[in-house]
Motif scaffolding. Structure first.
Motif, short mmCIF file in Angstrom:
data_model
loop_
_atom_site.label_atom_id
_atom_site.label_comp_id
_atom_site.label_asym_id
_atom_site.label_seq_id
_atom_site.Cartn_x
_atom_site.Cartn_y
_atom_site.Cartn_z
N UNK A 51 24.87 -6.24 -23.26
CA UNK A 51 24.61 -6.88 -24.54
C UNK A 51 23.85 -8.19 -24.38
N UNK A 52 23.53 -8.80 -25.51
CA UNK A 52 22.74 -10.02 -25.54
C UNK A 52 23.36 -11.13 -24.69
N UNK A 53 24.67 -11.35 -24.84
CA UNK A 53 25.31 -12.44 -24.11
C UNK A 53 25.19 -12.25 -22.60
N UNK A 54 25.39 -11.03 -22.15
CA UNK A 54 25.33 -10.78 -20.72
C UNK A 54 23.91 -10.91 -20.19
N UNK A 55 22.95 -10.42 -20.94
CA UNK A 55 21.56 -10.53 -20.53
C UNK A 55 21.13 -12.00 -20.45
N UNK A 98 5.79 -10.20 -15.78
CA UNK A 98 6.86 -10.03 -16.76
C UNK A 98 7.74 -8.87 -16.30
N UNK A 99 9.06 -9.05 -16.45
CA UNK A 99 10.04 -8.03 -16.08
C UNK A 99 10.86 -7.71 -17.33
N UNK A 100 11.13 -6.43 -17.55
CA UNK A 100 11.98 -6.04 -18.69
C UNK A 100 12.99 -5.00 -18.25
N UNK A 101 14.23 -5.14 -18.74
CA UNK A 101 15.28 -4.19 -18.42
C UNK A 101 16.47 -4.37 -19.34
N UNK A 102 17.44 -3.48 -19.20
CA UNK A 102 18.59 -3.46 -20.11
C UNK A 102 19.88 -3.96 -19.46
N UNK A 103 19.83 -4.39 -18.19
CA UNK A 103 21.05 -4.78 -17.49
C UNK A 103 20.96 -6.19 -16.91
N UNK A 104 22.13 -6.74 -16.60
CA UNK A 104 22.17 -8.06 -15.97
C UNK A 104 21.47 -8.04 -14.62
N UNK A 105 21.52 -6.91 -13.91
CA UNK A 105 20.87 -6.82 -12.61
C UNK A 105 19.34 -6.82 -12.76
N UNK A 106 18.83 -6.25 -13.83
CA UNK A 106 17.39 -6.36 -14.12
C UNK A 106 17.00 -7.82 -14.30
N UNK A 107 17.84 -8.56 -15.04
CA UNK A 107 17.56 -9.97 -15.28
C UNK A 107 17.58 -10.76 -13.97
N UNK A 108 18.60 -10.54 -13.16
CA UNK A 108 18.70 -11.24 -11.88
C UNK A 108 17.50 -10.94 -10.98
N UNK A 115 12.76 -13.07 -8.47
CA UNK A 115 11.36 -12.87 -8.11
C UNK A 115 10.46 -13.99 -8.64
N UNK A 116 11.00 -14.82 -9.55
CA UNK A 116 10.21 -15.90 -10.12
C UNK A 116 9.33 -15.49 -11.28
N UNK A 117 9.65 -14.36 -11.93
CA UNK A 117 8.82 -13.85 -13.02
C UNK A 117 8.72 -14.85 -14.17
N UNK A 118 7.56 -14.88 -14.81
CA UNK A 118 7.35 -15.79 -15.91
C UNK A 118 8.08 -15.39 -17.17
N UNK A 119 8.20 -14.09 -17.40
CA UNK A 119 8.97 -13.55 -18.53
C UNK A 119 10.01 -12.59 -17.97
N UNK A 120 11.26 -12.78 -18.36
CA UNK A 120 12.35 -11.88 -17.98
C UNK A 120 13.00 -11.44 -19.29
N UNK A 121 12.63 -10.26 -19.75
CA UNK A 121 13.03 -9.80 -21.08
C UNK A 121 14.16 -8.78 -21.00
N UNK A 122 15.25 -9.06 -21.68
CA UNK A 122 16.33 -8.09 -21.82
C UNK A 122 16.14 -7.28 -23.08
N UNK A 123 16.47 -5.98 -23.01
CA UNK A 123 16.39 -5.12 -24.20
C UNK A 123 17.78 -4.58 -24.52
N UNK A 124 18.01 -4.35 -25.80
CA UNK A 124 19.35 -4.01 -26.27
C UNK A 124 19.53 -2.50 -26.49
#
Length: 233
Positions: free
Chosen positions: A202-206, A173-183, A188-197
């Motif tokens: 923002x939500x749309x970008x994540x 699982x990966x968690x971060x606050x930016x679009x680059x964290x999500x990418x 990497x193929x992570x099973x969970x990619x969690x964006x935090x606000x």
């Protein structure tokens, strides 16, 4: 969807720092501005790109902005110095529930890695300031992953290789606050990619950059991990 593609049995959690577990109150922009001025540059035209690329390795941002390797290295050194001074002045704090989330995940059998786009000296200064030296199982910066930070998958994959905590990338699982964290998590193929606000984007970008979950804060992550995978014993 077959079993191998499901985020089953999450065993490794890779967490971003600034904006995700650490509140820095805009210190990244402040330090960037100081670095630009140290090179005789006007920071104002640069800040749009800085905001758009939050989460990326800082040396990569300077390479793009300045187009010269030596000046980029000088700017990066000035940035790290300025950010370190702000940290030393007490300008950072843990985000509410962040340390508790890390402890909860570890108590429930998960391995937790704190990863950042900062240099090691800056990362260590943050950890020291917060008393987090032993909070996570491992801490990583771009130099630990061959020099490439986000949006590349290298930090996440290095966490997997260094810890040996998971048998498959879908157990990460990966968690971060930016679009680059999500990418980075998606690549990497992570099973969970969690964006935090609690940070830069923002939500749309994540969501647009691959978030499987968008959470008010990292404090909610342990519940998501357990709900998706069950408790590891």
């Amino acid at each position: 969807m077959n079993d191998i593609t499901k985020p089953s049995d999450i065993r490794l959690v890779v967490l971003d720092m600034a904006g995700t577990t650490v509140a820095d109150g805009g210190l990244v922009e402040e330090a960037f501005a100081a670095a630009a001025r140290a090179l005789g540059e006007d920071p104002a035209p640069m800040l749009g790109h800085v905001r758009a690329t939050m989460g990326e390795s800082k040396i990569s941002v300077f390479r793009h902005l300045l187009g010269d390797e030596q000046r980029a290295r000088r700017a990066n050194a000035a940035f790290e110095e300025a950010y370190g001074e702000l940290v030393a002045a007490g300008r950072i704090a843990p985000l509410p529930g962040a340390a508790e989330a890390v402890r909860t995940l570890r108590e429930r059998g998960r391995t937790v890695v704190l990863a950042t786009g900062f240099a090691r000296t800056t990362q260590d200064a943050i950890l020291d300031a917060l008393g987090w030296q032993d909070l996570a199982d491992l801490t990583l910066c771009p130099a630990d992953a061959g020099g490439r930070g986000r949006p590349y998958p290298d930090l996440v994959l290095t966490a997997l290789l260094r810890t040996g905590a998971a048998d498959h990338v879908r157990q990460v699982a990966v968690a971060g606050d930016t679009s680059y964290d999500m990418l980075s998590g998606v690549r990497a193929g992570a099973g969970i990619v969690a964006g935090v606000l609690t940070g830069a984007h923002d939500r749309d970008r994540l969501t647009a950059h691959g978030a499987t979950h968008v959470l008010p804060s990292v404090a909610e992550l342990p519940e998501v991990v357990v709900a998706a995978t069950g408790v590891v014993t």
